[in-house]
Design a protein around this motif. Structure first.
Motif, short mmCIF file in Angstrom:
data_model
loop_
_atom_site.label_atom_id
_atom_site.label_comp_id
_atom_site.label_asym_id
_atom_site.label_seq_id
_atom_site.Cartn_x
_atom_site.Cartn_y
_atom_site.Cartn_z
N HIS A 3 0.84 -1.18 0.00
CA HIS A 3 0.00 0.00 0.00
C HIS A 3 0.89 1.25 0.00
O HIS A 3 2.02 1.22 0.50
N VAL A 4 0.37 2.34 -0.53
CA VAL A 4 1.11 3.60 -0.56
C VAL A 4 0.15 4.76 -0.29
O VAL A 4 -1.07 4.64 -0.49
N LEU A 5 0.72 5.87 0.13
CA LEU A 5 0.00 7.13 0.17
C LEU A 5 0.24 7.88 -1.15
O LEU A 5 1.19 7.54 -1.88
N PRO A 6 -0.58 8.86 -1.48
CA PRO A 6 -0.32 9.64 -2.69
C PRO A 6 1.10 10.21 -2.69
O PRO A 6 1.64 10.57 -1.63
N VAL A 7 1.69 10.31 -3.87
CA VAL A 7 3.07 10.77 -3.98
C VAL A 7 3.28 12.12 -3.32
O VAL A 7 4.28 12.34 -2.63
N ALA A 8 2.35 13.03 -3.51
CA ALA A 8 2.49 14.38 -2.95
C ALA A 8 1.57 14.56 -1.75
O ALA A 8 0.76 15.48 -1.70
N HIS A 9 1.69 13.65 -0.76
CA HIS A 9 0.82 13.74 0.42
C HIS A 9 1.30 14.86 1.34
O HIS A 9 2.41 14.81 1.86
N THR A 10 0.45 15.86 1.53
CA THR A 10 0.74 16.95 2.46
C THR A 10 -0.52 17.21 3.28
O THR A 10 -1.56 16.56 3.08
N TRP A 11 -0.45 18.16 4.19
CA TRP A 11 -1.60 18.52 5.01
C TRP A 11 -1.46 19.96 5.47
O TRP A 11 -0.37 20.54 5.39
N THR A 12 -2.55 20.52 5.93
CA THR A 12 -2.51 21.85 6.52
C THR A 12 -1.91 21.74 7.91
O THR A 12 -2.35 20.91 8.73
N HIS A 13 -0.89 22.53 8.17
CA HIS A 13 -0.17 22.46 9.45
C HIS A 13 -1.13 22.65 10.63
O HIS A 13 -1.99 23.53 10.61
N VAL A 14 -0.98 21.79 11.63
CA VAL A 14 -1.75 21.87 12.87
C VAL A 14 -0.77 21.94 14.03
O VAL A 14 0.06 21.03 14.18
N PRO A 15 -0.80 22.96 14.86
CA PRO A 15 0.12 23.04 15.99
C PRO A 15 -0.03 21.84 16.93
O PRO A 15 -1.14 21.38 17.20
N GLY A 16 1.11 21.33 17.36
CA GLY A 16 1.10 20.28 18.37
C GLY A 16 1.13 18.86 17.86
O GLY A 16 1.13 17.92 18.67
N VAL A 17 1.18 18.66 16.54
CA VAL A 17 1.22 17.30 16.02
C VAL A 17 1.87 17.30 14.65
O VAL A 17 1.72 18.24 13.86
N THR A 18 2.66 16.27 14.35
CA THR A 18 3.27 16.10 13.04
C THR A 18 3.52 14.63 12.79
O THR A 18 3.26 13.77 13.66
N LEU A 19 4.03 14.31 11.61
CA LEU A 19 4.25 12.93 11.19
C LEU A 19 5.65 12.77 10.63
O LEU A 19 6.26 13.74 10.16
N LEU A 20 6.12 11.52 10.64
CA LEU A 20 7.35 11.19 9.93
C LEU A 20 7.24 9.77 9.39
O LEU A 20 6.40 8.99 9.81
N GLY A 21 8.10 9.44 8.45
CA GLY A 21 8.16 8.09 7.91
C GLY A 21 6.89 7.66 7.21
O GLY A 21 6.20 8.46 6.58
N ASP A 22 6.55 6.36 7.33
CA ASP A 22 5.40 5.82 6.62
C ASP A 22 4.09 6.49 7.02
O ASP A 22 3.15 6.52 6.22
N ALA A 23 4.00 7.00 8.22
CA ALA A 23 2.79 7.71 8.62
C ALA A 23 2.56 8.93 7.75
O ALA A 23 1.42 9.33 7.49
N ALA A 24 3.65 9.53 7.27
CA ALA A 24 3.56 10.75 6.48
C ALA A 24 3.59 10.50 4.98
O ALA A 24 2.93 11.20 4.21
N HIS A 25 4.37 9.48 4.54
CA HIS A 25 4.59 9.32 3.09
C HIS A 25 4.88 7.87 2.75
O HIS A 25 5.94 7.55 2.21
N LEU A 26 3.95 7.00 3.05
CA LEU A 26 4.11 5.58 2.75
C LEU A 26 4.38 5.39 1.26
O LEU A 26 3.61 5.83 0.41
N MET A 27 5.48 4.71 0.95
CA MET A 27 5.89 4.51 -0.45
C MET A 27 6.34 3.07 -0.65
O MET A 27 6.52 2.33 0.33
N PRO A 28 6.51 2.62 -1.89
CA PRO A 28 6.94 1.24 -2.13
C PRO A 28 8.25 0.92 -1.39
O PRO A 28 9.14 1.79 -1.29
N PRO A 29 8.39 -0.31 -0.89
CA PRO A 29 9.57 -0.68 -0.10
C PRO A 29 10.79 -0.96 -0.97
O PRO A 29 11.20 -2.11 -1.15
N LEU A 30 11.39 0.11 -1.47
CA LEU A 30 12.55 -0.03 -2.36
C LEU A 30 13.78 0.64 -1.77
O LEU A 30 14.61 1.19 -2.50
N GLY A 31 13.91 0.60 -0.45
CA GLY A 31 15.15 1.06 0.18
C GLY A 31 15.14 2.48 0.68
O GLY A 31 16.10 2.90 1.34
N ALA A 32 14.06 3.24 0.41
CA ALA A 32 14.06 4.64 0.82
C ALA A 32 13.32 4.89 2.14
O ALA A 32 13.70 5.77 2.90
#
Length: 374
Positions: free
Chosen positions: A273-302
């Motif tokens: 499964h993947v998220l859209p290539v250009a997955h972004t969001w409107t900034h919300v104070p007090g919370v952010t994402l990293l890694g697969d939670a933010a930009h799930l992509m094919p498992p090719l080493g990145a």
């Protein structure tokens, strides 16, 4: 000023973020759903890139320890034709440390070090309530408030809904994983076939990849295109039925290659499964994402490499922020950098998956020719 920071998720990205914060003297709570560090198998190998994962470990002060555990020889890559003919055989130079491999379990233990992880903390909801902070609700009914909640909780993130309604979608490609233990003693012919690193065979819309881990363990991944309902059908069958189904799918391939499936143990289906290539969001104070939670992509080493560097960079920015406004500005700037870099890599890995599992197997070989040293 010491902000109340929670990192949700104990994968490579979340632990790197927490470890850098710890190194900088900033307290952090790591909230992990698993009840213990060994609650489930940690997975296979990761190749950590010089400019990404290794850079993150340097920021965490762990690069020397990593090099003592890493396997530079596992950068070797061999590609066979479906009849067993060796088409490519790349072997790293003795001093090549650009992308050495490490077991996920070893990396996890390295990052955990002195961290105080709150095991068994199943997050169900994350509720930003500026200016008071972000409330985290747990499955057992407890709640806790933090100045910043970092969602490092992967593809099925419970933090992501606080920022984005987007959910991952199925790519049409599935991996089925199996493994071989004590391969050098029990399966010496397959040990020679795989070599020191990885071996891959590509056919029409399918492939078979074997990857040597430490301790004589080999992970095998069958990859192919199937409709989403295929997984429900597979779940209703036993190990031998799955084996028979896979062998039929790869019928006609060389016998030594098929032995990787014939001698494998349990089989686990992993639809990609993947998220859209250009997955972004409107900034919300007090919370952010990293890694697969933010930009799930094919498992090719990145993915893991990117998550680790993001975690390290976010930690440095958070530790340097002197007050609530500075903290929010630091997180906002981190997100802008992260979106740009992740978007580029998501485009690359998405195109790469299309070429690796393609109607034309020559596309997979051409892709490796582009990325492997000449």
């Amino acid at each position: 000023m010491r902000h109340r920071i929670a990192v949700v998720g104990g994968g490579p990205g979340g632990l790197t973020c927490a470890r850098v914060l710890h190194r900088l003297g900033h307290p952090v709570a790591v909230l992990e759903r698993d009840p213990a560090r060994d609650a489930r198998p940690p997975g296979g190998m990761l190749d950590l890139h010089e400019g990404l994962g290794q850079r993150a470990l340097e920021k965490a002060g762990l690069l020397t320890e990593f090099r003592a555990l890493a396997r530079p020889e596992a950068q070797a890559m061999r590609i066979l034709d479906t009849d067993g003919t060796v088409l490519r055989d790349w072997r790293p130079r003795p001093d090549d440390r650009s992308n050495p491999e490490i077991d996920r379990g070893q990396l996890r233990d390295l990052l955990l070090g002195p961290l105080d992880v709150r095991w068994g903390r199943h997050v169900t909801d994350v509720l930003p309530e500026p200016p008071d902070g972000t409330r985290v609700r747990f499955a057992d009914g407890r709640e806790e408030t933090f100045d910043l909640v970092v969602g490092a909780d992967g593809a099925r993130s419970r933090v992501r809904p606080a920022l984005s309604p987007t959910t991952p979608h199925y790519t049409g490609v599935t991996l089925v994983e199996t493994s071989l233990d004590d391969v050098d003693a029990r399966h010496p012919d397959l040990a020679r076939l795989v070599g020191d690193g990885s071996m891959a065979v590509y056919g029409v819309n399918r492939g078979l990849v074997a990857q040597r881990n430490s301790g004589g363990h080999v992970k095998v991944y069958a990859q192919f295109r199937v409709p989403p309902e295929w997984h429900a059908e597979l779940a209703a069958t036993g190990t031998e039925a799955v084996r028979s189904r896979l062998l039929a799918m790869f019928d006609g391939w060389a016998a030594p290659v098929l032995d990787l499936l014939r001698r494998g143990t349990a089989f686990v289906s992993r639809p990609i499964h993947v998220l859209p290539v250009a997955h972004t969001w409107t900034h919300v104070p007090g919370v952010t994402l990293l890694g697969d939670a933010a930009h799930l992509m094919p498992p090719l080493g990145a993915g893991a490499n990117l998550a680790m560097l993001e975690g390290a960079e976010l930690a440095e920015s958070v530790a340097a922020a002197s007050g609530p406004e500075a903290l929010d500005e630091a997180v906002r700037a981190y997100e802008e950098r992260m979106w740009a870099r992740a978007g580029r890599l998501a485009e690359i890995t998405t195109a790469g998956l299309e070429r690796l599992v393609s109607p034309d197997p020559a596309e997979a070989i051409a892709l490796f020719d582009e990325v492997q040293p000449s």
